[in-house]
Design an enzyme around this catalytic site. Structure first.
Site, mmCIF file in Angstrom:
data_model
loop_
_atom_site.group_PDB
_atom_site.id
_atom_site.type_symbol
_atom_site.label_atom_id
_atom_site.label_comp_id
_atom_site.label_asym_id
_atom_site.label_seq_id
_atom_site.Cartn_x
_atom_site.Cartn_y
_atom_site.Cartn_z
ATOM 1 N N ASP A 70 3.140 -3.265 -1.281
ATOM 2 C CA ASP A 70 3.520 -3.808 -0.315
ATOM 3 C C ASP A 70 4.832 -4.663 -0.227
ATOM 4 O OD1 ASP A 70 2.213 -5.528 -1.738
ATOM 5 O OD2 ASP A 70 0.759 -5.917 -1.366
ATOM 6 N N ASN A 139 -10.162 -12.183 -0.440
ATOM 7 C CA ASN A 139 -10.947 -11.661 0.388
ATOM 8 C C ASN A 139 -11.659 -9.738 0.417
ATOM 9 O OD1 ASN A 139 -9.053 -10.630 1.343
ATOM 10 N ND2 ASN A 139 -8.548 -11.515 3.439
ATOM 11 N N HIS A 141 -9.004 -7.480 -0.409
ATOM 12 C CA HIS A 141 -7.707 -7.430 -0.246
ATOM 13 C C HIS A 141 -7.274 -6.083 -1.299
ATOM 14 C CE1 HIS A 141 -4.886 -10.447 0.423
ATOM 15 N NE2 HIS A 141 -4.282 -9.422 -0.721
ATOM 16 N N GLU A 146 -6.373 -5.440 4.852
ATOM 17 C CA GLU A 146 -7.681 -5.929 5.242
ATOM 18 C C GLU A 146 -8.915 -5.442 4.893
ATOM 19 O OE1 GLU A 146 -6.429 -8.741 4.177
ATOM 20 O OE2 GLU A 146 -4.392 -9.331 4.940
#
Ligand code: GLP
Length: 248
Positions: A70, A139, A141, A146
């Site tokens: 990414d 979280n 991801h 996400e």
């Protein structure tokens, strides 16, 4: 029962050493290996170990190809917070990899949609990714996929979660400077990789790791999709593993 292989190390240094060994073993077996690579604090120890092996002459990246997971959108070229900068500083400039074999999504591409399609095509043209190394967000991801209501398939532009913006603000002068958008490989891009190695260290990851390994497969916790992959190794330190059920 999941097929995932879980390896719990006493601490971060041991985890990093084992992760580097996995990468090194693959590259020694197949000097033309295609690697998927992550950024973040977690893989830094692994990169240090790999650099050390290169320095000692026991490992070469001369024919290796890499694809990063990414990149932020809109940071000025050369920005110290760009993932391109991170990868050169923490890994590429210290080893013998050929610059033309390094692939990182271009967060400044004029046509971002086109950049995403081109990135997928490059991965395909390289014959796919042999080993994808992943970190995980607090979280759950992976890359910048996400939590949401579906699993995005291909490389795409994504809006960062508020919690991710907060977690990543530690690297920026202020939270306002954290980009709101990024390009990331999709869940499909990740699941197509032949092997996956996910690393997680520290208490902040324990909840996500428990959900990813022992919870239901759900886009609310993107890393849980890895339960459906046939060749996943998860390397944890004791803190990241601390909420896993004891029967394990
Ligand atoms: C970032 C990256 C992820 C990374 C994660 C965890 O937002 N996009 O690829 O795995 O956060 O980062 P860290 O290793 O610093 O905890």
């Amino acid at each position: 029962m999941t097929e995932m292989k879980i390896i719990v190390s006493a601490n971060y240094d041991e985890m990093s050493r084992l992760a580097a060994e996995q990468v090194a073993t693959l590259v020694r077996q197949n000097p033309k290996a295609v690697l998927g690579l992550p950024t973040g604090s977690t893989p830094i120890g692994m990169y240090r170990n790999l650099i050390e092996m290169y320095r000692q002459g026991t490992l070469s990246f001369k024919q290796v190809t890499t694809f990063n997971l990414d990149e932020y959108i809109g940071l000025p070229p050369g920005d110290v917070n760009s993932y391109r900068y991170f990868m050169f500083e923490n890994f590429f400039k210290h080893i013998d990899i050929q610059e033309e074999n390094i692939h990182i999504p271009d967060g400044n591409a004029e046509d971002l949609e086109q950049e995403c399609i081109a990135y997928e095509n490059k991965i395909r043209a390289a014959g796919g990714i042999d080993l994808m190394v992943l970190g995980v967000g607090n979280n759950g991801h992976i890359g910048f996929n996400e939590p949401g209501d579906h699993f995005p398939v291909a490389t795409h532009v994504t809006k960062l979660d508020e919690s991710t913006i907060q977690a990543n603000a530690r690297f920026f002068d202020s939270i306002d400077q954290v980009p709101r958008y990024a390009i990331t490989m999709g869940i499909g891009s990740i699941m197509r990789c032949h092997r996956i190695l996910l690393l997680a260290s520290g208490k902040a990851k324990a909840q996500a790791i428990r959900g990813a390994i022992e919870g239901p497969v759900t886009p609310k916790l993107p890393a849980s999709i890895l339960q459906f992959h046939s060749d996943v190794t998860i390397m944890l330190d004791a803190e990241a593993a601390s909420l896993l059920s004891r029967s394990r």
